[in-house]
Design a protein around this motif. Structure first.
Motif, PDB file in Angstrom:
ATOM      1  N   HIS A 203      21.266  64.193   9.393  1.00 18.38           N
ATOM      2  CA  HIS A 203      22.341  63.454   9.569  1.00 18.38           C
ATOM      3  C   HIS A 203      22.881  62.824   8.087  1.00 18.38           C
ATOM      4  O   HIS A 203      22.304  62.044   7.483  1.00 18.38           O
ATOM      5  CB  HIS A 203      22.121  61.893  10.280  1.00 18.38           C
ATOM      6  CG  HIS A 203      23.203  61.121  10.677  1.00 18.38           C
ATOM      7  ND1 HIS A 203      24.264  61.500  11.115  1.00 18.38           N
ATOM      8  CD2 HIS A 203      23.409  60.101   9.948  1.00 18.38           C
ATOM      9  CE1 HIS A 203      25.208  60.553  11.207  1.00 18.38           C
ATOM     10  NE2 HIS A 203      24.820  59.531  10.403  1.00 18.38           N
ATOM     11  N   ARG A 220      27.986  54.333  15.537  1.00 19.62           N
ATOM     12  CA  ARG A 220      28.075  55.674  16.004  1.00 19.62           C
ATOM     13  C   ARG A 220      28.564  56.523  15.017  1.00 19.62           C
ATOM     14  O   ARG A 220      29.543  57.269  14.982  1.00 19.62           O
ATOM     15  CB  ARG A 220      29.102  55.758  17.217  1.00 19.62           C
ATOM     16  CG  ARG A 220      28.652  54.911  18.539  1.00 19.62           C
ATOM     17  CD  ARG A 220      29.688  55.054  19.695  1.00 19.62           C
ATOM     18  NE  ARG A 220      29.209  54.638  20.584  1.00 19.62           N
ATOM     19  CZ  ARG A 220      28.331  55.380  21.753  1.00 19.62           C
ATOM     20  NH1 ARG A 220      28.229  56.445  21.473  1.00 19.62           N
ATOM     21  NH2 ARG A 220      27.900  54.663  22.850  1.00 19.62           N
ATOM     22  N   SER A 222      28.804  59.644  12.251  1.00 17.59           N
ATOM     23  CA  SER A 222      28.642  61.125  12.312  1.00 17.59           C
ATOM     24  C   SER A 222      28.449  61.970  11.065  1.00 17.59           C
ATOM     25  O   SER A 222      29.213  61.467  10.159  1.00 17.59           O
ATOM     26  CB  SER A 222      30.075  61.623  13.181  1.00 17.59           C
ATOM     27  OG  SER A 222      29.927  62.979  13.675  1.00 17.59           O
ATOM     28  N   SER A 226      27.542  67.432  11.596  1.00 17.36           N
ATOM     29  CA  SER A 226      27.463  67.089  13.056  1.00 17.36           C
ATOM     30  C   SER A 226      27.843  68.260  13.883  1.00 17.36           C
ATOM     31  O   SER A 226      27.149  68.347  15.176  1.00 17.36           O
ATOM     32  CB  SER A 226      28.521  66.138  13.348  1.00 17.36           C
ATOM     33  OG  SER A 226      29.781  66.450  13.118  1.00 17.36           O
ATOM     34  N   ARG A 231      26.247  64.434  16.341  1.00 20.37           N
ATOM     35  CA  ARG A 231      26.545  63.119  16.030  1.00 20.37           C
ATOM     36  C   ARG A 231      25.512  62.243  16.075  1.00 20.37           C
ATOM     37  O   ARG A 231      24.362  62.355  16.876  1.00 20.37           O
ATOM     38  CB  ARG A 231      27.502  62.410  16.968  1.00 20.37           C
ATOM     39  CG  ARG A 231      28.978  62.997  17.048  1.00 20.37           C
ATOM     40  CD  ARG A 231      29.834  62.282  18.169  1.00 20.37           C
ATOM     41  NE  ARG A 231      29.849  60.837  18.234  1.00 20.37           N
ATOM     42  CZ  ARG A 231      30.810  60.155  17.317  1.00 20.37           C
ATOM     43  NH1 ARG A 231      31.468  60.802  16.797  1.00 20.37           N
ATOM     44  NH2 ARG A 231      30.844  59.048  17.488  1.00 20.37           N
ATOM     45  N   HIS A 446      34.769  67.026  11.912  1.00 22.24           N
ATOM     46  CA  HIS A 446      33.764  66.986  13.169  1.00 22.24           C
ATOM     47  C   HIS A 446      34.467  67.616  14.308  1.00 22.24           C
ATOM     48  O   HIS A 446      35.621  67.303  14.620  1.00 22.24           O
ATOM     49  CB  HIS A 446      33.445  65.388  13.362  1.00 22.24           C
ATOM     50  CG  HIS A 446      32.865  64.861  12.192  1.00 22.24           C
ATOM     51  ND1 HIS A 446      31.553  64.931  11.990  1.00 22.24           N
ATOM     52  CD2 HIS A 446      33.569  64.045  11.249  1.00 22.24           C
ATOM     53  CE1 HIS A 446      31.411  64.246  10.874  1.00 22.24           C
ATOM     54  NE2 HIS A 446      32.540  63.620  10.443  1.00 22.24           N
ATOM     55  N   HIS A 491      34.045  57.588  13.714  1.00 24.75           N
ATOM     56  CA  HIS A 491      32.875  57.604  13.060  1.00 24.75           C
ATOM     57  C   HIS A 491      32.624  56.075  12.194  1.00 24.75           C
ATOM     58  O   HIS A 491      31.609  56.217  11.543  1.00 24.75           O
ATOM     59  CB  HIS A 491      32.215  58.799  12.589  1.00 24.75           C
ATOM     60  CG  HIS A 491      32.887  59.123  11.442  1.00 24.75           C
ATOM     61  ND1 HIS A 491      33.889  60.276  11.627  1.00 24.75           N
ATOM     62  CD2 HIS A 491      32.781  58.926  10.092  1.00 24.75           C
ATOM     63  CE1 HIS A 491      34.393  60.224  10.283  1.00 24.75           C
ATOM     64  NE2 HIS A 491      34.008  59.652   9.512  1.00 24.75           N
TER      65      HIS A 491
END
Lengths: 534, 534
Positions: A203, A220, A222, A226, A231, A446, A491
């Protein structure tokens, strides 16, 4: 169960964030002369020194409450000094920095409390409920939508609940490929602990070096990988949460039909429903190979079609990013890498991580698709340049703010069929409200089978009222997102800044659900009051 | 947006389910003599005729309420005749069938109402709230955990809200690869509408031929191709829900950081929080090729390790299933297919769907891994046999019930490191409580990086009190699941049957959240009272 308890290990050295700048002062990068010349040409340089040591109002928490907090976590972990409070004031959005640079620290917490484990977090919440103190869970301090600012009215003070002491890798399960992480672990700290086990979380958001596990889950997040790793919310298998009404442990299986997925209420809850005290994540083996490449496309639309094709064919690389024409052109430092500056088209970065054979196979399959769709390979140089600088943009923002140039970002996401409209409308809204000279850049970073994110970077002169200038432009951009049926944030969460549009996005029935859940878990309303919940 | 409105098309002919049996009477399969001989040898045959036309109590809904319901949906769509009510009584669990076979129809709804669109659903809910009627959303009627039985006490009657008229494909987006389906579409109906567009949902649970889109979402169904297409909840992009407090539309983007994911509250909500009136799903292109094969493994543990290896290498086929030694041995019809009956080891089925080149590449990669781990290829015959009979098990259950043999299934899921314990403990609990003669079979059919499901099939003599006999065994199995830290259900929801264990699984804080959400959305408590919410 083959879980192992992992003892605390040496973690990378921790640097506190600067109150008015990003990251590690040693890594600050004054604009090189050449760049400064360019900035002067486009915007005019207007040096703006920051007020780094502005005074704070005295803390308002009373002695009895402080005594209770000390009983909960120990004397050493309750701090009311100005330096500690200053560093827990707001996050790192450009408006946050502008306020801090102007010496406005009105949102400073009254007291910073550092619990060491779940039970101490619960004890702090009990004190806060009894003494009616607002509580702001604090991880890396990298929030960009106002999520670290509590409403003060009606409270006896604001407690910054700093998770800095909760940095353990609590368990690793090499069979199930899961790990239990404490919320205060910053990205590099978590990766170092996992690397010692041969594992990675994978991550890597831009805030990776400072943001924490708890923050990733609560917003949350991302990451830039990802497409390959998922995510952050997709990496979460289980959660332990301290709420004012008690503890909850969620995540009994990889998948379940036992009612609504309550993990999905706490993911994205931004500290308003409880404090995440342990996060069980899916982990992968450390990749043996990492390859990053560049591709050139005639247009943003062509590149987007190529990405969509990959996503819908189940052929996504680990990293895939596509800059629009403007962003590609502004990446001027080495335009030769994709074949000339003025008409450079659009730069795509693809990255592959994993075992050599798997990387080779994926790379070959992706290359065949991209070549077939009209992409031109640009070699590894652009990819390596991107990878080397992937966490540096916030330092550049500081230097530009120093030179009087307003820089900020915002992001959204939509379905593929709506992408053109969203791109056009948000760009138009930003351009119209910022006026000339302004730059509006965009990239896709993403990607999903059904759609993707759009991430906009804006640069403009600060003018006399940079805060108002930005807020008007951002407001227009947010209106455009909602009008286009897109999400207000892909995100970066809701905080205070996105609340009006968030309420539109989930509608009145959604708002009533959020309020009901909030009231059930936090009946006194002490958790991050004012944030998220409309 | 390139969405197209798709007009209603010819749907496959719809057959009503039989009140005491599964599916289409024309497809019922009396036990062949050979099988009947085997059943007689193991269990003793004890023919048990069903009471198919048991009388119903008169409906309790008063005339004023009926008039309001008729105003909401039209006279033709409000039915109180016995035949219609009988067919909306309970679901298709073995306890449901045992009760129906014994002539117990005490759970029959008083009135069956068939709204034609979202607004009519909302109108029915308004009438029900005003008249204090309980409402049971009804799709395919295939529920197996009691989710179609409303608590009657305190209500003026029970309304079965039959979604049979809501069968449209509302929109297809070929660019984003999404489709908007109405909730009343059965599996084959949805696939037929999508196939006309060159698309598939790829969701094939055992109940596929009767269960509906709304039911899949409301119960978090998982199909036999979940390894390739994903669980149903993972296929859902958006939801429209009619709640007693208003309409909510969710799903603005492929992914979002705008707060908690509220879709995940309605997925698995079993009709207790609202009625799903439209479901936007991710779709895929119709596969050009479908290949199903068998593999033989020395033991269940060896096969499970192989599946885990595939999952963690990102190499899952579209279908992957593994029967334990007992289930493999009982699949006696063609034991030669995997090399002899007595010591046949464990049968695995692998299936590949997609474009020829992709199927070939995946099959080659999987074959290399499985061969390397000690698997023995068993050719396509076992795979094709499985594919041909994949929806037939419920018909066999009817025939066995006719012969006095109690047959039922239950399922759970856990992380890989906990799999041995869960398998051993649940099997032991079932075996201990059913006594001899009893068969307890198990397979893995849904697989994730971090773990998998376990699906148990049980056969035993009915005895004098088959209901009590099963409930005691099931209760012991559920206790074992919770004690092992596993989930109480992987893909069959909570209903009434799992409620005590569900409450343990989510804990008291989780229960309070569920109650708060329920109260916010359904303040009168009219929606499926007694189901799910502890």
């Amino acid at each position: 169960m083959s879980q192992q308890n992992v003892s605390r290990q040496d973690l990378p050295e921790q640097t506190e964030m600067h109150p008015t700048r990003w990251g590690d002062p040693a890594r600050a990068r004054p604009l090189p002369d050449e760049a400064r010349g360019l900035v002067e040409m486009v915007f005019g340089v207007d040096d703006r020194p920051a007020v780094d040591e502005a005074p704070l109002a005295p803390p308002t928490v009373d002695a009895a409450a402080l005594a209770d907090l000390r009983a909960a976590v120990g004397d050493a972990h309750v701090r009311t000094d100005d330096a500690t409070r200053r560093l827990r004031t707001r996050g790192k959005s450009t408006p946050d920095l502008l306020r801090a640079r102007a010496g406005d620290l009105t949102d400073a917490p009254d007291v910073v409390v550092r619990p060491g484990d779940h039970d101490e977090v619960a004890a702090v919440l009990a004190v806060a409920a009894a003494r009616h103190l607002a509580v702001v869970p604090f991880g890396g301090g990298t929030a960009v939508t106002g999520g670290l600012v509590a409403r003060r009215e009606g409270f006896g003070g604001v407690v910054s609940l700093d998770l800095v002491r909760m940095k353990r890798l609590l368990a690793v399960d090499h069979v199930s490929m899961t790990a239990v992480l404490e919320p205060g672990l910053r990205g590099p700290e978590a990766e170092a602990l996992l690397a010692a086990e041969g594992l990675t979380l994978g991550h890597y958001p831009q805030s990776f070096e400072y943001a924490t596990i708890g923050g990733f889950a609560a917003t949350r997040s991302s990451g830039q990988s990802s497409a390959g790793y998922g995510r952050f919310d997709a990496l979460v298998v289980g959660l332990t949460v301290a709420t004012p009404v008690g503890r909850i442990d969620l995540g009994t299986a990889p998948a379940s039909a036992a009612g609504p997925d309550l993990r999905q209420l706490f993911l994205g809850s931004e500290g308003t429903l409880g404090v995440l005290t342990a996060v069980t994540v899916r982990v992968r083996r450390l990749p043996a190979v990492k390859v990053y490449e560049g591709w050139r496309w005639p247009s943003f639309a062509d590149g987007a079609t190529a990405i969509r094709t990959l996503a819908q064919a189940g052929l996504l690389p680990t990293v895939v990013r596509l800059s629009d024409e403007a962003e590609t052109a502004i990446n001027l430092a080495d335009p030769g890498a994709i074949g000339g500056a003025a008409d450079a088209g659009c730069l795509m970065i693809t990255g592959y991580e994993g075992e050599p054979a798997a990387v080779e196979a994926k790379q070959a399959a992706v290359t065949a698709v991209l070549t077939g769709l009209g992409g031109t390979p640009a070699g590894t140089a652009p990819g390596e340049k991107w990878a080397a600088g992937r966490f540096d943009a916030p330092y550049l923002r500081d230097s530009l703010l120093d030179a009087g140039v307003l820089v900020e970002t915002l992001e959204t996401a939509t379905f593929w069929s709506n992408l053109d409209r969203l791109y056009t409308d948000v760009k138009a809204a930003l351009t119209a409200h910022l006026g000339e000279p302004a730059l509006v850049l965009c990239h896709i970073s993403h990607v999903y089978e059904t759609g993707c994110s759009l991430y906009f970077t804006v640069a403009a002169t600060e003018g006399d009222e940079p805060l108002r200038r930005w807020q008007e432009a951002k407001s227009a951009a947010c209106d455009a997102m909602i009008a286009a049926g897109a999400t207000i944030t892909h995100h970066h969460a809701v905080g205070w800044d996105h609340k009006p549009w968030y309420a539109q996005e989930i509608g009145p029935v959604g708002v009533s659900v959020m309020r009901a859940v909030k009231h059930a878990l936090d009946p006194e309303g002490i958790l991050n009051p004012g944030v998220l919940v409309p």
